[in-house]
Design an enzyme around this catalytic site. Sequence first.
Site, PDB file in Angstrom:
ATOM      1  CG  ASN A 482      28.342 -11.734   9.536  1.00  0.00           C
ATOM      2  OD1 ASN A 482      28.603 -12.038   8.379  1.00  0.00           O
ATOM      3  ND2 ASN A 482      28.245 -10.487   9.955  1.00  0.00           N
ATOM      4  CG  ASP A 483      27.441 -17.857   5.974  1.00  0.00           C
ATOM      5  OD1 ASP A 483      27.951 -18.660   6.765  1.00  0.00           O
ATOM      6  OD2 ASP A 483      26.423 -18.117   5.295  1.00  0.00           O
ATOM      7  CB  CYS A 484      30.450 -11.955   5.464  1.00  0.00           C
ATOM      8  SG  CYS A 484      29.359 -12.494   4.156  1.00  0.00           S
ATOM      9  CG  ASN A 486      34.632 -15.157   6.002  1.00  0.00           C
ATOM     10  OD1 ASN A 486      34.383 -14.323   5.146  1.00  0.00           O
ATOM     11  ND2 ASN A 486      33.756 -16.063   6.393  1.00  0.00           N
ATOM     12  CD  GLN A 499      31.310 -17.814   2.952  1.00  0.00           C
ATOM     13  OE1 GLN A 499      31.440 -17.867   1.743  1.00  0.00           O
ATOM     14  NE2 GLN A 499      31.093 -16.677   3.583  1.00  0.00           N
TER      15      GLN A 499
END
Length: 811
Positions: A482-484, A486, A499
């Site tokens: 899940n790139d989001c 963070n 990112q």
Amino acid sequence: MKFGYFDDANKEYVITTPKTPLPWINYLGTNDFFSLISNTAGGYSFYKDAKLLRITRFRYNNVPADSNGKYYYIKDGDTIWNPGWMPSKTDLDSYECRHGIGYSKWNSSKNGVSASVLAFVPTDDACEINQIKLTNNTQSVKEIKLFSYVEWCLWNADDDMKNFQRNFSTGEVEVIGSTLYHKTEYRERRNHYAIYHVNSDIDGFDTSRDAFLGAYHDNHDPEVVTNGACTGSVAHGWSPVAVHQINITLNPGETKSFVFVLGYCENPDNDKWESKNVVNKAPAKKLIEKYSTDADVEKAFDKLNEYWNNLLSIFTVESANDKVNRMVNIWNQYQCMVTFNMSRSASYFESGIGRGMGFRDSNQDLLGFVHLIPERARERIIDIASTQFENGSAYHQYQPLTKRGNSDIGSGFNDDPLWLIAGTSAYVRETGDVSILKEMVPYDNDMSVATTLMEHLKRSFDFTVNNKGPHKLPLIGRADWNDCLNLNCFSEHPGESFQCFGPSEGPVAESVFIAGMFVKYGEEYAQLAELLGDTAEAERARKEVKIMYDTVLESGWDGEWFVRAYDAYSNKIGSKECEEGKIFIESNGFCSLAGIGVKEGLAEKALDSVKKYLDCKYGVMILQPAYTVYHLELGEISSYPPGYKENAGIFCHNNPWVSIAETVIGRGDRAFEIYKKTCPAYTEEISEIHKTEPYVYCQMVAGNDAYIPGEGKNSWLTGTAAWTFCNISQYILGVYPTHKGLSIDPCVPHGFGDFKITRKFRGATYNIEVTNPSDVEKGVKELYVDGCKVDGCIVPFTEGKTSYNVKVVMG
Ligand code: GLC
Ligand code: GLC
């Protein structure tokens, strides 16, 4: 509501109105030359790299949408129309667009003239062919004029739309007969040019956009077409275009055919010129010659169809369910090929000037592609592994032209390394080619520190072992899948990249999802070690996997589902303790499919919770309840309005994880229910809500919290393609490649019935017949290979044997 229908016999989707909710596109091209093409003939072409070698220009985010493409204007008296309807938008008497596998076709008509256009990229050459046939269906003679039109991009698509102070002065063309050459920057550092050619004499041309359109016009009403006469403009700077004019007389019933070639040509650096500033046209002439007649076009088109028919014969199913047959046999595999080729670069949602190849994306794309062309998967694995760092971490992205890691994004996405094991294992299971593990592969493209690929995998594995947090769970870094999410970002200012901002080596934030991956791919790593005879390493790996398994049960279990992560303060994410984001799909799907908690009954509990809290009509949402405010400690995930993208959208990519997990615990009904919810062949019926193409998956469908739940976005380039293909072919239909041979262990819904599968695997053809006399969801009672009963569900692979007749009785 539907805007067309599937024509399965021809492997086509037939769009019956140009006014689809969004442009519905197709991809042309198999190797180096690609075109995106919409149902109204919009789109663009490029060679190898959508950013650096863009051939035709596209106008992003334009109004109306999708307003640049390869257009043909037909001027018949005062009426001007386009076979694809755009850009003149003249009402047509009939319209049909057929998107096929690697080609698109239009059949349209107006005032007694019909036009059929066939567009495809041949398998062998860097060009797009458009064959246009015009027929006079009236009783009288028709005098019509045909104008072709493409607008050139000045190669670097990013620079092309920004750097006007330079670019308005660099454009250069040459015109020789019916061939229009685009040679911007050829005088300096480029060794390539593009051509647009037609196989007939022409009655006029234009190469300056301003001359063709006229001041204050757009391609909806070009002045040249209205006037019925080209001006013969030769572009110097500004915006070069390529326009042919052909005046055509059609007798009653007569058809005339034209072949247009849009080509990319290269010359060796020392042979660029014919004479001073006149390009060497040898490669262009060769290309034009090769596609100069209808017969040439038909031959190339047959070859393309044969290419695809071969690929699509590798895995086929015949079941009582047409929608499953259609997706498995045609569209899902087609999309797998497209995502393999494009990664996340060029679509109508990815601009082609942004992302390169993703480390994790490409490894996952492989999973649904490797059976089609294993050699290309092999090459890709080596390219990806070459961007890994010596400590096992990896560049998150690399550029396809240079194959070098992208330093703007760098590394620190701690799931990345494990995906390399996933991709490699899939390749070796498919092909049995252990030699890949012994290939010498560089780190960060530096050959002086190269090791075997197996050593790369070891470093991937150990990266997780060596980077654990306070609960002994894997550190998340910048984000996991899940790139989001963070957790080390803490960004307070707009414009900062979620990112890349903040430290990647946060020593506290941990991911339960990566733990699930480690259990799944750690075992696959152990199997690869065993294949190489390294039992000690296999044993070590399994010990580490066991430790992680126990850790997940200890610190990653929340009572009714798996926790998602721990944040930088060691607070739980995805837990009943949270106010928002109490439950997430990823850890529940992946830990369960990895087998964590299956024997303890926890996986079942987790999947029940997924159904209870995350399910909705249009799919399984990524999390609930949605984040309603921005959480500094969570990053981008909470930046999206509720219901969209990673904030409680239905992120289709991970729906198959849950479906696969359901097959692991044997619940075929539920696995299939999940499969159906995001399956294009099923959502076709609600195209007016869903909006994106009904023949391919999209990345995201709006969840329950959204303004219009069920609305899809980001079609085509998504890991959903590969994962759903794995799900349906390997888990639901149950044909899974293992190192020892094909395993056949279906998990189907009640009433699915008997089915047949043909599978080509390691040089042999498997004709598989599955019967299900007691209508069970899972379980293989008997397995016969060529009439002999075999124990278990694996059809043992015998080197040299080319055909297997397999009968499976479920029960
Ligand atoms: C996008 C990315 C992919 C990521 C996913 C979830 O699809 O391409 O790498 O896993 O979003 O954030
Ligand atoms: C955004 C998107 C995510 C994607 C990422 C790629 O965060 O929400 O889906 O993976 O951009 O950089």
